[in-house]
Design an enzyme around this catalytic site. Structure first.
Site, PDB file in Angstrom:
ATOM      1  N   HIS A 110       0.558  -1.162   0.258  1.00  7.36           N
ATOM      2  CA  HIS A 110      -0.217   0.074   0.225  1.00  7.36           C
ATOM      3  C   HIS A 110       0.818   1.028   0.219  1.00  7.36           C
ATOM      4  CE1 HIS A 110       0.631   0.328   4.222  1.00  7.36           C
ATOM      5  NE2 HIS A 110       0.457   1.243   4.341  1.00  7.36           N
ATOM      6  N   SER A 117       4.868   1.731   8.721  1.00  7.69           N
ATOM      7  CA  SER A 117       3.729   0.654   8.119  1.00  7.69           C
ATOM      8  C   SER A 117       4.886   0.301   7.041  1.00  7.69           C
ATOM      9  CB  SER A 117       2.753   1.015   7.567  1.00  7.69           C
ATOM     10  OG  SER A 117       2.768   2.575   6.477  1.00  7.69           O
ATOM     11  N   ASP A 167     -10.867  -4.734  -0.032  1.00  8.00           N
ATOM     12  CA  ASP A 167     -10.828  -5.727  -0.282  1.00  8.00           C
ATOM     13  C   ASP A 167      -9.582  -6.565   0.943  1.00  8.00           C
ATOM     14  OD1 ASP A 167     -13.056  -4.786  -1.570  1.00  8.00           O
ATOM     15  OD2 ASP A 167     -11.874  -6.029  -3.690  1.00  8.00           O
TER      16      ASP A 167
END
Length: 404
Positions: free
Chosen positions: A181, A337, A261
């Protein structure tokens, strides 16, 4: 003048340094890496794809409606599902995009995630019932790593910053493991992905002398898991030196057309730099069950946004787990992250302690659970298949990737 409040913490750390290793009594009591034969993931045909648009900013938080029970209930992917999920896109620095189909060999779909570590227990680990709507769970257990003596020393030196705002970990001579991401939002590549840069902390001035504060050379072995955060006094000035990424690999399991999702299982990406970084990197390892980790702890360092320019280290107890995800309450903020989640265990073959990256910190996840909004910090586990894929991306052959 140093605050007297720092003295107890300093004393406790020195006491730790003088203690013998808790695992030094016998080799049988040491938590050990268990090498296992992993499948082979080989690229087959590669095709050109339309150029990306690079429209959206990178999302530093990932949200999903699927909680741990939801992931556990999900059907086990078939062989053909896995081939589709492990196919991957490659973004080149000139803007070219390709998609590569893969073949899987030597894979037993009925096997557990990590058969070499199988203990006969279910995949669901013990659960923490306390959920706080914060990314810092209770007392902030993070601490900043300061000074050349620490920032430029392994394992902290393997942590790097991405120009999109995330963190990453050196896993090869010119390779960086991060979260998908950080470069792709599930629909398209994010702004800055084509000209992606990787930042390495370096002294601002070449003639800068390291701080005069010294601890024993094995300090980092003791501080991991120590009782309290501690930042050594230092005046060292650091800056980022940037290296451009040559290509970026993202698994198709992440690219589903919708970032919300159930794609967190494949929230990882590998960057290849345009030139070697000349630092020691951390090896990959297949993620063992949480109960096999020393103290059931995981560790990672990253560049949290609330502490600009600082490398932030943390450790915490692993919680629930699925075959692909590890849930925990390590304190973290956006920017961390993409950090490599690692463990330190005994390598019986090399007769030494070894740190290995066993996952990628995906970020802070909000989920709807039993009618209430609850939060987790989530890491993507390196399964045998993911190990085989990432290792091939790094090595360029499968022969060096048969054991993990």
């Amino acid at each position: 003048m140093r605050s007297w409040s720092a003295v107890p913490r300093f004393t406790s750390l020195l006491f730790l340094l003088l203690l013998p290793s808790v695992f030094s009594s016998s080799s049988s009591s040491r938590p050990q890496w268990v090498l296992q034969r992993v499948p082979v993931v080989l690229p087959q045909q590669t095709e050109a794809r339309p150029a990306p648009h690079f429209l959206s900013l990178a999302r530093l938080d990932v949200s999903s409606p699927c909680d741990p029970e939801c992931h556990m209930r999900a059907p086990r992917p078939s062989y053909w599902d896995l081939r589709r999920l492990l196919a991957y896109e490659t973004l080149h620095s000139n803007g070219q995009l390709t998609e590569t189909a893969i073949g899987i060999y030597g894979y037993n779909p009925s096997s557990n995630t990590s058969p070499a570590y199988s203990s006969g227990t279910s995949g669901k680990a013990e659960r923490s019932h306390v959920r706080r709507k914060r990314q810092i769970f209770g007392h902030d257990g993070r601490f900043s790593i300061a000074g050349q003596n620490f920032l430029l020393k392994y394992p902290f030196s393997v942590s790097v910053k991405l120009s999109t705002g995330c963190s990453g970990t050196l896993v090869g001579d010119r390779h960086v493991l991060t979260a998908a991401h950080c470069v792709h939002d599930g629909k398209n590549y994010v702004k800055g992905a084509q000209k992606l840069r990787v930042g390495f902390l370096k002294p601002k001035n070449r003639d800068t002398q390291p701080s005069s504060f010294y601890l024993p050379s094995n300090f980092t072995n003791h501080v991991e898991g120590g009782p309290a955060p501690y930042a050594p006094p230092t005046n060292d000035k650091m800056k980022f030196q940037w290296i451009r990424a040559k290509r970026t690999h993202v698994p198709k399991g992440w690219i589903k057309g919708n970032a919300n999702d159930i794609g967190m299982d494949y929230d990882y990406a590998l960057l290849e730099l345009k030139k070697p970084h000349k630092r020691r990197h951390m090896k990959l390892g297949v993620s063992p069950p949480a109960q096999r980790l020393p103290g059931r702890r995981v560790h990672f360092s990253g560049f949290d946004n609330d502490r600009p320019g600082q490398l932030v280290y943390r450790f915490c107890r692993a919680g629930e787990e699925t075959p692909d995800l590890l849930y925990q309450h390590c304190d973290a903020q956006p920017g961390a992250s993409g950090s490599g989640v690692y463990a330190r265990m005994w390598d019986g073959q090399r007769r030494r302690w070894e740190r290995k990256v066993i996952g990628v910190f995906s970020g802070h996840q909000w989920v709807e659970r039993q009618g209430a909004s609850q939060e987790f910090n989530v890491a993507v586990r390196i399964t045998p298949l993911k190990y085989a894929q990432i290792c091939y991306w790094i090595k360029g052959n499968f022969v060096d990737c048969r054991e993990g």
